[in-house]
Design an enzyme around this catalytic site. Sequence first.
Site: not given
Ligand code: 13P
Length: 270
Positions: A178, A219, A100, A14, A12, A172, A102
């Site tokens: 993040g 991560s 997601h 983002k 993703n 997640e 976020e």
């Molecule tokens: P990171 O791998 O940067 O922690 O992000 C994961 C994520 O939000 C995938 O949707």
Amino acid sequence: MDRRKKIYLGTNTKMYKTTGETVAFLKRLNQLTKEISRDKMQLFVIPSYMTLAAARESVPRQNISLGAQNMAWEEQGQFTGEISPLMLKEAGMDLVMIGHSERRHVFRETNEEENKKVLCACKSGFSPLLCVGETAVEKGYGIAAEVIRTQLKVGLHGMMPCEARKIMVAYEPVWAIGVNGVPASKEYANQIHQVIRETLTELFGDEIGGDVPVLYGGSVNPQNAEELICMPEIDGLFIGRSAWDADNFNAIIRKVLPLFEAKRRGEDSV
Ligand code: 13P
């Protein structure tokens, strides 16, 4: 277990990457991975809305599936600022990511809203990728399993088993995602994936619920990808930062693919 025979690897992007950057990323990723049989791997990228049409034209659909990061729950109407499933169909999308972390935590989306989006995505012929995960506070109270079960049971409410043949789930944990995230240990991730599997089979039965791919995200990096993919309950990886460079993503793919295949062979021989 048909769908889960292959590995699922996705990213993703983002709110990063312009259209030009997305196209360049996809072309490089395709070039690096095109000889890998897609019977063994589903590779997907979820770029930002504005890039989708150009992204779809840049690489073959059979090599890289593309998805949207969100979607409205109606096909049209007075929903200023929203994106309709019809528009995503027109742009050639295969997947829609829903819920997601976020979206849930920055934009305050609820389980009920995710449910409306999941049902609408199914009706529109997309493969919904429902994201679930507990916060650090919920984990601290020892209610991660309850939170995940609620997100799944509300998020997938009213879905017919035949529609569940198209869904994917990503676990997640909010605290793992993040720049400030701490990756989940492989044991912890596997334990929550087990909860997800039990919930899916409760909802859709052993055959269909047992076949939904469940991916880990949060991560994931070149160091932990291998140990995560070796865990019995993890069917794929959903990666952010560590996959935004096509060469780095390809390096992770090359590491995990043989390990995943060895895991499935081992299971078959039991
Ligand atoms: P990171 O791998 O940067 O922690 O992000 C994961 C994520 O939000 C995938 O949707």
